[in-house]
Design a protein around this motif. Structure first.
Motif, PDB file in Angstrom:
ATOM      1  N   GLY A 109      33.771  56.013 -21.125  1.00 56.78           N
ATOM      2  CA  GLY A 109      33.367  54.328 -21.551  1.00 56.78           C
ATOM      3  C   GLY A 109      34.476  53.565 -21.403  1.00 56.78           C
ATOM      4  O   GLY A 109      34.829  52.656 -22.224  1.00 56.78           O
ATOM      5  N   ALA A 110      35.316  53.269 -20.240  1.00 53.50           N
ATOM      6  CA  ALA A 110      36.046  52.551 -19.845  1.00 53.50           C
ATOM      7  C   ALA A 110      36.177  51.872 -18.366  1.00 53.50           C
ATOM      8  O   ALA A 110      34.834  52.105 -17.888  1.00 53.50           O
ATOM      9  CB  ALA A 110      37.484  53.347 -19.738  1.00 53.50           C
ATOM     10  N   SER A 111      36.953  51.062 -17.798  1.00 47.96           N
ATOM     11  CA  SER A 111      36.688  50.414 -16.625  1.00 47.96           C
ATOM     12  C   SER A 111      37.263  51.213 -15.626  1.00 47.96           C
ATOM     13  O   SER A 111      38.178  51.898 -16.005  1.00 47.96           O
ATOM     14  CB  SER A 111      37.273  48.912 -16.666  1.00 47.96           C
ATOM     15  OG  SER A 111      38.841  49.264 -16.916  1.00 47.96           O
ATOM     16  N   ARG A 112      36.688  51.126 -14.335  1.00 45.85           N
ATOM     17  CA  ARG A 112      37.440  51.876 -13.390  1.00 45.85           C
ATOM     18  C   ARG A 112      39.025  51.546 -13.225  1.00 45.85           C
ATOM     19  O   ARG A 112      39.676  52.444 -13.044  1.00 45.85           O
ATOM     20  CB  ARG A 112      36.645  51.445 -12.141  1.00 45.85           C
ATOM     21  CG  ARG A 112      37.071  52.347 -10.972  1.00 45.85           C
ATOM     22  CD  ARG A 112      36.516  52.131  -9.594  1.00 45.85           C
ATOM     23  NE  ARG A 112      36.843  52.812  -8.420  1.00 45.85           N
ATOM     24  CZ  ARG A 112      37.873  52.436  -7.889  1.00 45.85           C
ATOM     25  NH1 ARG A 112      38.476  51.341  -8.160  1.00 45.85           N
ATOM     26  NH2 ARG A 112      38.294  53.156  -6.728  1.00 45.85           N
ATOM     27  N   SER A 113      39.187  50.229 -13.521  1.00 46.89           N
ATOM     28  CA  SER A 113      40.955  49.872 -13.314  1.00 46.89           C
ATOM     29  C   SER A 113      41.558  50.485 -14.135  1.00 46.89           C
ATOM     30  O   SER A 113      42.776  50.931 -13.820  1.00 46.89           O
ATOM     31  CB  SER A 113      40.879  48.182 -13.077  1.00 46.89           C
ATOM     32  OG  SER A 113      40.476  47.778 -14.491  1.00 46.89           O
ATOM     33  N   MET A 114      41.187  50.522 -15.508  1.00 40.54           N
ATOM     34  CA  MET A 114      41.780  51.304 -16.444  1.00 40.54           C
ATOM     35  C   MET A 114      42.122  52.789 -16.072  1.00 40.54           C
ATOM     36  O   MET A 114      43.252  53.131 -16.398  1.00 40.54           O
ATOM     37  CB  MET A 114      41.359  51.302 -17.931  1.00 40.54           C
ATOM     38  CG  MET A 114      41.830  51.920 -18.848  1.00 40.54           C
ATOM     39  SD  MET A 114      43.838  51.061 -19.183  1.00 40.54           S
ATOM     40  CE  MET A 114      43.206  49.666 -19.957  1.00 40.54           C
ATOM     41  N   VAL A 115      41.058  53.287 -15.713  1.00 42.17           N
ATOM     42  CA  VAL A 115      41.050  54.669 -15.319  1.00 42.17           C
ATOM     43  C   VAL A 115      42.252  54.816 -14.137  1.00 42.17           C
ATOM     44  O   VAL A 115      43.016  55.864 -14.082  1.00 42.17           O
ATOM     45  CB  VAL A 115      39.808  55.313 -15.063  1.00 42.17           C
ATOM     46  CG1 VAL A 115      39.932  56.870 -14.370  1.00 42.17           C
ATOM     47  CG2 VAL A 115      39.028  55.402 -16.101  1.00 42.17           C
ATOM     48  N   ASN A 116      42.183  54.038 -13.127  1.00 42.61           N
ATOM     49  CA  ASN A 116      43.087  54.218 -11.931  1.00 42.61           C
ATOM     50  C   ASN A 116      44.603  53.930 -12.599  1.00 42.61           C
ATOM     51  O   ASN A 116      45.212  54.633 -11.871  1.00 42.61           O
ATOM     52  CB  ASN A 116      42.669  52.771 -11.129  1.00 42.61           C
ATOM     53  CG  ASN A 116      43.630  52.744 -10.095  1.00 42.61           C
ATOM     54  OD1 ASN A 116      44.700  52.254 -10.066  1.00 42.61           O
ATOM     55  ND2 ASN A 116      43.284  53.204  -8.832  1.00 42.61           N
ATOM     56  N   ARG A 117      44.747  53.091 -13.399  1.00 45.35           N
ATOM     57  CA  ARG A 117      46.234  52.946 -13.934  1.00 45.35           C
ATOM     58  C   ARG A 117      46.698  54.221 -14.606  1.00 45.35           C
ATOM     59  O   ARG A 117      47.703  54.688 -14.472  1.00 45.35           O
ATOM     60  CB  ARG A 117      46.332  51.923 -15.005  1.00 45.35           C
ATOM     61  CG  ARG A 117      45.903  50.500 -14.314  1.00 45.35           C
ATOM     62  CD  ARG A 117      45.889  49.471 -15.301  1.00 45.35           C
ATOM     63  NE  ARG A 117      47.010  49.313 -16.344  1.00 45.35           N
ATOM     64  CZ  ARG A 117      47.064  48.720 -17.445  1.00 45.35           C
ATOM     65  NH1 ARG A 117      46.021  47.904 -17.822  1.00 45.35           N
ATOM     66  NH2 ARG A 117      48.012  48.650 -18.182  1.00 45.35           N
ATOM     67  N   ILE A 118      45.740  54.816 -15.511  1.00 48.45           N
ATOM     68  CA  ILE A 118      46.179  56.026 -16.257  1.00 48.45           C
ATOM     69  C   ILE A 118      46.499  57.343 -15.101  1.00 48.45           C
ATOM     70  O   ILE A 118      47.306  57.832 -15.256  1.00 48.45           O
ATOM     71  CB  ILE A 118      45.110  56.379 -17.057  1.00 48.45           C
ATOM     72  CG1 ILE A 118      44.908  55.319 -18.125  1.00 48.45           C
ATOM     73  CG2 ILE A 118      45.414  57.934 -17.696  1.00 48.45           C
ATOM     74  CD1 ILE A 118      43.841  55.511 -19.182  1.00 48.45           C
ATOM     75  N   LEU A 119      45.550  57.473 -14.263  1.00 49.72           N
ATOM     76  CA  LEU A 119      45.557  58.455 -13.226  1.00 49.72           C
ATOM     77  C   LEU A 119      46.970  58.213 -12.130  1.00 49.72           C
ATOM     78  O   LEU A 119      47.526  59.140 -12.124  1.00 49.72           O
ATOM     79  CB  LEU A 119      44.523  58.721 -12.274  1.00 49.72           C
ATOM     80  CG  LEU A 119      43.008  59.053 -13.163  1.00 49.72           C
ATOM     81  CD1 LEU A 119      42.033  59.119 -11.857  1.00 49.72           C
ATOM     82  CD2 LEU A 119      43.407  60.476 -13.814  1.00 49.72           C
ATOM     83  N   LYS A 120      47.043  57.153 -12.072  1.00 55.27           N
ATOM     84  CA  LYS A 120      48.522  56.626 -11.285  1.00 55.27           C
ATOM     85  C   LYS A 120      49.807  56.914 -11.932  1.00 55.27           C
ATOM     86  O   LYS A 120      50.519  57.617 -11.350  1.00 55.27           O
ATOM     87  CB  LYS A 120      48.475  55.177 -10.925  1.00 55.27           C
ATOM     88  CG  LYS A 120      49.394  54.920  -9.748  1.00 55.27           C
ATOM     89  CD  LYS A 120      49.431  53.167  -9.389  1.00 55.27           C
ATOM     90  CE  LYS A 120      50.578  52.888  -8.620  1.00 55.27           C
ATOM     91  NZ  LYS A 120      50.304  51.353  -8.252  1.00 55.27           N
ATOM     92  N   ASP A 121      49.584  56.537 -13.179  1.00 55.73           N
ATOM     93  CA  ASP A 121      50.817  56.877 -13.964  1.00 55.73           C
ATOM     94  C   ASP A 121      51.032  58.424 -14.408  1.00 55.73           C
ATOM     95  O   ASP A 121      52.054  59.033 -14.168  1.00 55.73           O
ATOM     96  CB  ASP A 121      50.629  56.262 -15.426  1.00 55.73           C
ATOM     97  CG  ASP A 121      51.123  54.474 -15.366  1.00 55.73           C
ATOM     98  OD1 ASP A 121      51.347  54.394 -14.028  1.00 55.73           O
ATOM     99  OD2 ASP A 121      51.164  54.069 -16.335  1.00 55.73           O
ATOM    100  N   LEU A 122      49.992  59.133 -14.461  1.00 56.69           N
ATOM    101  CA  LEU A 122      49.957  60.481 -14.436  1.00 56.69           C
ATOM    102  C   LEU A 122      50.519  61.367 -13.185  1.00 56.69           C
ATOM    103  O   LEU A 122      51.337  62.272 -13.424  1.00 56.69           O
ATOM    104  CB  LEU A 122      48.689  60.997 -14.864  1.00 56.69           C
ATOM    105  CG  LEU A 122      48.115  60.963 -16.392  1.00 56.69           C
ATOM    106  CD1 LEU A 122      46.871  61.441 -16.710  1.00 56.69           C
ATOM    107  CD2 LEU A 122      49.335  61.431 -17.377  1.00 56.69           C
ATOM    108  N   GLN A 123      50.009  60.894 -12.144  1.00 57.96           N
ATOM    109  CA  GLN A 123      50.654  61.173 -10.785  1.00 57.96           C
ATOM    110  C   GLN A 123      51.901  61.136 -10.511  1.00 57.96           C
ATOM    111  O   GLN A 123      52.801  61.800 -10.465  1.00 57.96           O
ATOM    112  CB  GLN A 123      49.905  60.585  -9.563  1.00 57.96           C
ATOM    113  CG  GLN A 123      48.291  61.087  -9.785  1.00 57.96           C
ATOM    114  CD  GLN A 123      47.691  60.495  -8.235  1.00 57.96           C
ATOM    115  OE1 GLN A 123      47.703  61.196  -7.262  1.00 57.96           O
ATOM    116  NE2 GLN A 123      46.872  59.620  -8.507  1.00 57.96           N
ATOM    117  N   GLU A 124      52.497  59.834 -10.970  1.00 57.91           N
ATOM    118  CA  GLU A 124      53.836  59.426 -10.787  1.00 57.91           C
ATOM    119  C   GLU A 124      54.849  60.069 -11.804  1.00 57.91           C
ATOM    120  O   GLU A 124      55.854  60.438 -11.473  1.00 57.91           O
ATOM    121  CB  GLU A 124      54.122  57.991 -11.008  1.00 57.91           C
ATOM    122  CG  GLU A 124      53.463  57.149 -10.027  1.00 57.91           C
ATOM    123  CD  GLU A 124      53.436  55.693  -9.976  1.00 57.91           C
ATOM    124  OE1 GLU A 124      53.800  55.192 -11.293  1.00 57.91           O
ATOM    125  OE2 GLU A 124      53.200  54.850  -9.155  1.00 57.91           O
TER     126      GLU A 124
END
Length: 208
Positions: A172-187
């Motif tokens: 239940g979130a926006s794609r852009s928010m999910v993108n930011r979270i996954l990017k931070d977890l990868q980094e």
């Protein structure tokens, strides 16, 4: 074996009495609201279960893979409660209602497996609803990754394809928010994302 997959001997029974079906990628196998006349067992492939929200947008409920089944609600409902679409090419076994009743008569233990699966799915749905209310977006994404992961060759892997939009639909979130979270977890070295899987390298942080 997962709680919601069929034991090999029961899978063999379904395959013996059912009818094999092949579906290309991105094919809708069953439509929400259509008559519920058959159960399907997954032999190969990944499938997405979703329903239409009040605003017309799709809400993803689950993804499934080999050894799992769907359509058991035909025993209690004349119509489909959700749609199911292939994420990859898939091989399924279709069991019509009368064939399923024959299997249950010959193998009462299958009824127990179906009941366990229904309980498991209701629990997952309840937890998802609770999470949408109580957790922030990061918490919902982290929980989805952890609960969807399976051990593959000693690694915790979320099998895909699982797009950022699909994750956004589930939490239940926006794609852009999910993108930011996954990017931070990868980094941060917590995960690595490939086209068909997400690997969890270590426990995800409690807070973002």
């Amino acid at each position: 074996m997962n709680v919601h997959t069929l034991p090999p001997e029961l899978l063999d029974e379904f395959e013996r009495l059912g009818q094999p079906r092949k579906f290309p990628k991105n094919t809708i196998v069953v439509h929400e609201g259509e008559p519920a006349e058959a159960l399907y067992v997954i032999q190969e492939g990944r499938l997405r279960v979703y329903a239409a929200g009040e605003d017309g947008n799709e809400v993803e409920l689950n993804t499934m893979g080999p050894g799992e089944f769907f359509g058991e609600m035909m025993l209690g409902s004349p119509v489909r409660a959700a749609s199911v679409k292939t994420l990859t090419p898939a091989r399924l076994v279709m069991i019509r209602r009368n064939e399923f009743e024959q299997i249950l008569a010959a193998r009462p233990d299958i009824a127990f497996v179906v009941i366990q699966t229904l309980i498991h799915r209701v629990m997952l749905l309840s937890k998802s609803v609770q999470g949408l209310v109580a957790m922030d977006v990061y918490g919902r994404v982290a929980r989805l990754l952890q609960e969807s992961s399976r051990e593959v060759d000693g690694r915790a892997v979320v099998l895909g394809p699982l797009s950022q939009q699909a994750i956004a639909d589930r939490v239940g979130a926006s794609r852009s928010m999910v993108n930011r979270i996954l990017k931070d977890l990868q980094e941060g070295g917590y995960i690595s994302v490939a086209r068909h899987e997400i690997v969890l390298h270590r426990a995800l942080p409690k807070h973002w």
